[in-house]
Design a protein around this motif. Structure first.
Motif, PDB file in Angstrom:
ATOM      1  N   ALA A  15       0.811  -1.218   0.000  1.00 31.77           N
ATOM      2  CA  ALA A  15       0.000   0.000   0.000  1.00 31.77           C
ATOM      3  C   ALA A  15       0.848   1.274   0.000  1.00 31.77           C
ATOM      4  CB  ALA A  15      -0.915  -0.006   1.227  1.00 31.77           C
ATOM      5  N   ALA A  19      -0.117   4.944  -2.059  1.00 31.99           N
ATOM      6  CA  ALA A  19      -0.308   6.123  -1.190  1.00 31.99           C
ATOM      7  C   ALA A  19       0.715   7.203  -1.535  1.00 31.99           C
ATOM      8  CB  ALA A  19      -0.175   5.718   0.275  1.00 31.99           C
ATOM      9  N   LEU A  37       2.533   2.536   7.317  1.00 31.60           N
ATOM     10  CA  LEU A  37       1.848   1.726   6.306  1.00 31.60           C
ATOM     11  C   LEU A  37       2.753   0.587   5.815  1.00 31.60           C
ATOM     12  CD1 LEU A  37      -0.894   1.738   4.921  1.00 31.60           C
ATOM     13  CD2 LEU A  37       0.035   3.303   3.199  1.00 31.60           C
ATOM     14  N   TYR A 342      -5.307   4.837   4.625  1.00 32.28           N
ATOM     15  CA  TYR A 342      -5.131   4.388   3.241  1.00 32.28           C
ATOM     16  C   TYR A 342      -6.488   4.046   2.618  1.00 32.28           C
ATOM     17  CZ  TYR A 342      -3.579   1.474  -0.667  1.00 32.28           C
ATOM     18  OH  TYR A 342      -3.370   0.942  -1.914  1.00 32.28           O
TER      19      TYR A 342
END
Ligand code: SF4
Ligand code: SF4
Length: 359
Positions: A15, A19, A37, A342
């Motif tokens: 992710a 992002a 993250l 996210y």
């Protein structure tokens, strides 16, 4: 991040990269979010053409790990306890040792040796050694304090990284990512757990530890229901719900923690922040000791070893809840918060508006 944003080779790995692509500039808050993250799968390190010895020296897993620890201190509640993240391995080990020693010594002082070193069976046997009100009050204080510290840390992270409303769809997506550890899948082919080869071992060991912990918690909750609502005092039978849940949870926790510890010892040190190893190992050992003493207590509860084992296990449990908000355990809280952010960013309306702003 600016180099990665130009390169984008790793965008399918986790992710972090989607992002990152929503941004052109990276504030401290953005970096705190991206660092949490990152699931430390190490895939981008082995894939990167700019990793050391290239002059760019890109090593995202290592840099993000170091930044994450700074965020743990930055968002800690209450703020003065943020210093607990300095020399954290030593601190966690000392509190664990102190917790066990304190409960053991107090039990020895307050109970006659006849009580402590004798076998006790039948309903209420555990409370002959440590009275129920003492267990209840100490457990409740440490547990509620840990929950409050987690909630405040989550709030601090959320506000600092942008705040904003959350809808049910985003919560559902974030929960799915948390409970499946999707980002430890390396985009489908697994993680670089030990070196440049791929495997799913770390993901499954992490699952064993995480679900083992949840099952142990469920065992404690069902035991409370048995006692307070059904009037049944422990110890419970081998096939009762609290014992089945606790046994499965204890085994999962033990397998997960020992396995993850072994991977840390033999894995390639290059993409890791070695100076943070003490923090990782201290928590893994504390979790392993808690599950091991719990399983031993279960196996030997009808023998004369029960008294000492109960005091040692209770000491580990108290120490665990005391240190949880100031240990590596908080990575679960901030990673969940980052996954929620996210999910919010990736909902269609947000994603399209962010993309057009970036364009
Ligand atoms: S880690 Fe390396 S290969 Fe991956 S996106 Fe960044 S610069 Fe590109
Ligand atoms: S280490 Fe894994 S999770 Fe972290 S940024 Fe790289 S690919 Fe993503």
């Amino acid at each position: 991040m600016e180099i990665c944003n130009a390169c984008r080779y790793c965008e399918g790995y986790c992710a972090v990269f989607p992002a990152m692509e929503l941004r052109r500039a990276f504030s401290d808050q953005d970096l705190n979010y991206l660092a949490n993250l990152c699931h430390n799968c190490r895939g981008c390190y082995y894939a990167c053409q700019y990793a050391p010895p290239h002059e760019f020296g890109i090593n995202l897993p290592k840099v993000f790990a170091e930044l994450r620890v700074q965020t743990y201190a930055q968002y800690a509640w209450p703020a003065p306890l943020a210093r607990a993240f300095e020399r954290n391995g030593v601190l966690v080990s000392l509190i664990a040792a102190f917790g066990v020693a304190a409960v053991l010594i107090l039990t020895m002082l307050l109970q006659s040796s006849g009580v402590l070193y004798s076998a006790h069976v039948g309903p209420g046997a555990f409370y002959t050694v440590i009275p129920y009100p003492v267990m209840l009050v100490l457990s409740a204080i440490t547990f509620v304090f840990a929950l409050l510290a987690f909630a405040m840390g989550f709030r601090n992270f959320w506000r600092d990284t942008g705040g904003g409303p959350v809808d049910g769809r985003a919560i559902g997506r974030a929960l799915h990512d948390v409970f499946t550890l999707r980002n430890l899948g390396g985009g489908g082919h697994g993680c670089n757990d030990l070196d440049e080869s791929f495997s799913g071992a770390r993901r499954w060991l992490h699952h064993a530890m995480f679900y083992g912990f949840l099952l142990c918690f469920a065992a404690t909750c069902t035991a409370s229901l048995y006692q307070d609502f059904l009037g049944m005092r422990p110890p419970y039978g081998w096939f009762s719900l609290p014992v089945v849940l606790g046994t499965a949870g204890g085994i999962g926790l033990l397998v997960g923690t020992v396995g993850l510890f072994g991977m840390k010892l033999i894995g390639d040190p290059a993409p890791t922040a070695r100076r943070l190893l003490g923090m990782d190992v201290a928590l893994l050992m504390l979790l392993a000791a808690t599950s091991l003493t719990g399983l031993l207590l279960l196996a030997l509860r009808a023998t004369a070893a029960m008294g000492v084992l109960l005091a040692v296990h209770f000491g580990f449990v108290l120490a665990l809840f005391l240190v949880l908000p100031y240990s590596k355990f908080v990575h679960g809280v901030y990673r969940s918060a980052a996954l929620l952010r996210y999910a919010v960013e990736m909902t269609p309306s947000r994603a399209s508006s962010s993309s057009s702003a970036a364009s």
